[in-house]
Design a protein around this motif. Structure first.
Motif, short mmCIF file in Angstrom:
data_model
loop_
_atom_site.label_atom_id
_atom_site.label_comp_id
_atom_site.label_asym_id
_atom_site.label_seq_id
_atom_site.Cartn_x
_atom_site.Cartn_y
_atom_site.Cartn_z
N ASN A 22 36.18 49.08 58.62
CA ASN A 22 35.64 47.74 58.88
C ASN A 22 36.51 46.90 59.81
O ASN A 22 36.30 45.70 59.91
N ASP A 23 37.48 47.51 60.48
CA ASP A 23 38.17 46.82 61.57
C ASP A 23 37.31 47.10 62.80
O ASP A 23 37.53 48.07 63.53
N LEU A 24 36.29 46.29 62.99
CA LEU A 24 35.21 46.58 63.93
C LEU A 24 35.50 46.20 65.37
O LEU A 24 34.65 46.39 66.24
N GLN A 25 36.68 45.67 65.64
CA GLN A 25 37.04 45.35 67.02
C GLN A 25 37.32 46.65 67.78
O GLN A 25 37.77 47.63 67.20
N PRO A 26 37.08 46.67 69.08
CA PRO A 26 37.43 47.87 69.86
C PRO A 26 38.93 48.16 69.75
O PRO A 26 39.74 47.24 69.86
N HIS A 27 39.26 49.40 69.48
CA HIS A 27 40.66 49.83 69.39
C HIS A 27 41.08 50.40 70.74
O HIS A 27 40.33 51.18 71.35
N SER A 28 42.28 50.06 71.18
CA SER A 28 42.79 50.54 72.46
C SER A 28 44.23 50.98 72.27
O SER A 28 45.05 50.24 71.71
N ALA B 182 41.26 57.30 82.79
CA ALA B 182 42.14 58.00 83.73
C ALA B 182 43.60 57.57 83.61
O ALA B 182 44.51 58.36 83.88
N ASN B 183 43.84 56.34 83.15
CA ASN B 183 45.22 55.88 82.99
C ASN B 183 45.84 56.32 81.66
O ASN B 183 46.98 55.96 81.36
N GLY B 184 45.09 57.07 80.84
CA GLY B 184 45.61 57.60 79.58
C GLY B 184 45.30 56.76 78.36
O GLY B 184 45.68 57.11 77.24
N THR B 185 44.59 55.64 78.52
CA THR B 185 44.27 54.77 77.38
C THR B 185 43.13 55.36 76.55
O THR B 185 42.08 55.68 77.08
N LEU B 186 43.39 55.49 75.24
CA LEU B 186 42.36 55.92 74.28
C LEU B 186 41.65 54.67 73.77
O LEU B 186 42.28 53.67 73.45
N SER B 187 40.31 54.74 73.68
CA SER B 187 39.52 53.61 73.22
C SER B 187 38.41 54.10 72.30
O SER B 187 37.80 55.14 72.56
N PHE B 188 38.14 53.35 71.22
CA PHE B 188 36.99 53.61 70.35
C PHE B 188 36.74 52.38 69.49
O PHE B 188 37.59 51.50 69.38
N THR B 189 35.55 52.34 68.88
CA THR B 189 35.20 51.26 67.96
C THR B 189 34.66 51.88 66.68
O THR B 189 33.77 52.74 66.73
N VAL B 190 35.21 51.45 65.54
CA VAL B 190 34.80 51.97 64.24
C VAL B 190 33.47 51.33 63.85
O VAL B 190 33.23 50.14 64.09
#
Length: 193
Positions: A50-56, A98-106
């Motif tokens: 439930n930490d629903l903000q986009p994670h980066s 491309a810069n290596g940043t992982l991103s997802f949203t729960v």
């Protein structure tokens, strides 16, 4: 430039000649795309349910290399694929830029683990047996369970009792009793009181 000539075993005695004319040619070394490479900062990422903000996660993929210095102008893309676990953990699936940043949203009311594999591809192509794909690496995303409040509704919001009356026990005073979100099995095995 290089040169080449031929000789035979007849010798050069008298008017003989055992050596051909010198011939010249050039050698061109054609580039071949070398295999790109990268590393992952970790193989396990944990976030709270439930930490629903986009994670980066900047620099999740690092030591990104397209190959030797003559390939420095190539671009890279990361292909992230679901392998196993709970793919429904996310409203926006994991991806790596491309810069290596992982991103997802729960996604709401989801907990569990999902395993992904990632491969990097450079823009150098496969002409002349070039290699444009890195080795495959894996990582897990763990969405950790967070206990959520149970719920219920009152049949009525006012109860009247007489002063000095005996203790009141009334059944059906509450309705719609829940242990929390039904999608969370850890929530559903709890007991209510």
């Amino acid at each position: 430039n290089a040169s080449v000539f031929a000789t035979d075993s007849g010798g050069d005695a008298g008017p003989g000649d055992d050596t051909s004319e010198l011939r010249y040619f050039s050698i061109t070394i054609e580039p071949v795309n070398d295999q790109p490479s990268f590393l992952l900062k970790t193989s396990n990422i944990s976030v709270l349910e439930n930490d629903l903000q986009p994670h980066s996660f900047p620099a999740f993929a690092f030591n990104i290399s397209t190959g030797p210095p003559n390939e420095i102008d190539q671009t890279v893309t990361f292909n992230v694929s679901f392998v196993s676990g709970n793919a429904s953990l996310f409203s926006a699936a994991p991806r790596i830029f491309a810069n290596g940043t992982l991103s997802f949203t729960v996604d709401k009311d989801q907990a569990g683990r999902a395993t992904y594999e990632v491969i990097m591809q450079d823009s150098g192509g496969t002409e002349r047996f070039g290699i444009d794909l890195s080795v495959v690496l894996q990582f897990d995303v763990v969405v950790e369970f967070v206990n959520q409040a149970p719920g219920f509704a009152l049949v009525r919001d006012r109860v009247s009792v007489l002063e000095d009356a005996a203790p009141l026990a009334e059944g059906g005073f509450t309705v719609n009793i829940t242990k929390g979100p039904e999608s969370l099995w850890l929530q559903q095995i709890q007991t209510l009181s």
